[in-house]
Design a protein around this motif. Sequence first.
Motif, PDB file in Angstrom:
ATOM      1  N   ASP A   1       0.831  -1.211   0.000  1.00 34.27           N
ATOM      2  CA  ASP A   1       0.000   0.000   0.000  1.00 34.27           C
ATOM      3  C   ASP A   1       0.863   1.257   0.000  1.00 34.27           C
ATOM      4  N   LEU A   2       1.892   1.252   0.810  1.00 34.29           N
ATOM      5  CA  LEU A   2       2.784   2.406   0.901  1.00 34.29           C
ATOM      6  C   LEU A   2       3.487   2.657  -0.429  1.00 34.29           C
ATOM      7  N   ILE A   3       3.965   1.584  -1.055  1.00 37.70           N
ATOM      8  CA  ILE A   3       4.621   1.723  -2.360  1.00 37.70           C
ATOM      9  C   ILE A   3       3.635   2.235  -3.401  1.00 37.70           C
ATOM     10  N   ALA A   4       2.409   1.686  -3.391  1.00 41.57           N
ATOM     11  CA  ALA A   4       1.398   2.119  -4.359  1.00 41.57           C
ATOM     12  C   ALA A   4       1.088   3.609  -4.191  1.00 41.57           C
TER      13      ALA A   4
ATOM     14  N   THR B   1       2.831  -8.900  -6.859  1.00 44.75           N
ATOM     15  CA  THR B   1       1.488  -9.229  -7.335  1.00 44.75           C
ATOM     16  C   THR B   1       0.488  -8.155  -6.935  1.00 44.75           C
ATOM     17  N   LEU B   2       0.561  -7.700  -5.704  1.00 43.20           N
ATOM     18  CA  LEU B   2      -0.352  -6.650  -5.243  1.00 43.20           C
ATOM     19  C   LEU B   2      -0.164  -5.355  -6.026  1.00 43.20           C
ATOM     20  N   LEU B   3       1.057  -5.110  -6.476  1.00 43.19           N
ATOM     21  CA  LEU B   3       1.359  -3.904  -7.247  1.00 43.19           C
ATOM     22  C   LEU B   3       1.196  -4.096  -8.752  1.00 43.19           C
ATOM     23  N   LYS B   4       0.844  -5.323  -9.161  1.00 44.76           N
ATOM     24  CA  LYS B   4       0.731  -5.666 -10.583  1.00 44.76           C
ATOM     25  C   LYS B   4       2.065  -5.446 -11.300  1.00 44.76           C
ATOM     26  N   MET B   5       3.113  -5.923 -10.664  1.00 46.39           N
ATOM     27  CA  MET B   5       4.465  -5.823 -11.203  1.00 46.39           C
ATOM     28  C   MET B   5       5.120  -7.195 -11.226  1.00 46.39           C
TER      29      MET B   5
END
Length: 260
Positions: free
Chosen positions: A40-43, A73-77
């Motif tokens: 979340d923080l990175i996003a 995966t959470l970041l779609k990367m």
Amino acid sequence: MSASTDTSHEPEDWELKVLTYNVHSCIGTDRHLDPGRIADLIAQSGADIIALQELDVGRKRTGGIDQAHLIATLLKMEAHFHPALHVREEKYGDAILTAFPTQLMKAGPLPSIGETRGAIWTQVDIGGRKLNVLNTHLGLRNIDRVRQVQTLLSDEWIGSPDFNTAPSLVCGDLNAWPSSPAYRMLAGRFRDAQLRGTRRPRPTFPSRFPLLRIDHVFLSDDLTVSAADVIATPLARRASDHLPLLITLRLPLRDDAGGN
């Protein structure tokens, strides 16, 4: 993503956000294990390329999760991970995450006494232009850090032709403050991104009361820094014992500068 997707014309350069972050095995200062809040923080930062240190993969202490894969995966990367420590099925190390096409160039150990250290180098394809991204986590002892930087500057890593023919970033938790020999060795070859930003350089560790500037992004002369920010939100102060460093830069899409 901060990078432009407008293909109606060919821009002269491309804006990118690069983040380096020691995530402390996704265990926060509140002692909670939560890879989701790291993602979340990175996003929220809008980072396009992320260099992470202290990731657990398959370790019992953190529930056997592949933290690099989960966060990516959470970041779609996609993630390239290198285990600095590998004992049976348990791994611990560093990763580079991005949604851009990426080629793994090299990953391997660095000379270490005590806790093993390593580095990972990828080439990221941005609009047909290659960008070297090297991520590392240096040792706690000054003598180890010097030997590790000497290795990174050798022909096997930064000194190789593949590294010198493209714009380059060296990121990570270097455990090295600006007056240290290891920092000065890298500063002799690259520029400290925080010194090129519009704000005064800020420390990154420890996250609750930062005192030390030991997390760094170094860059080659052909990259321009637009902004350098240490993320110190309440979430960042809880999520890890380090604060993330976010660099906004511009990558020239025409090869006029000729590398480092």
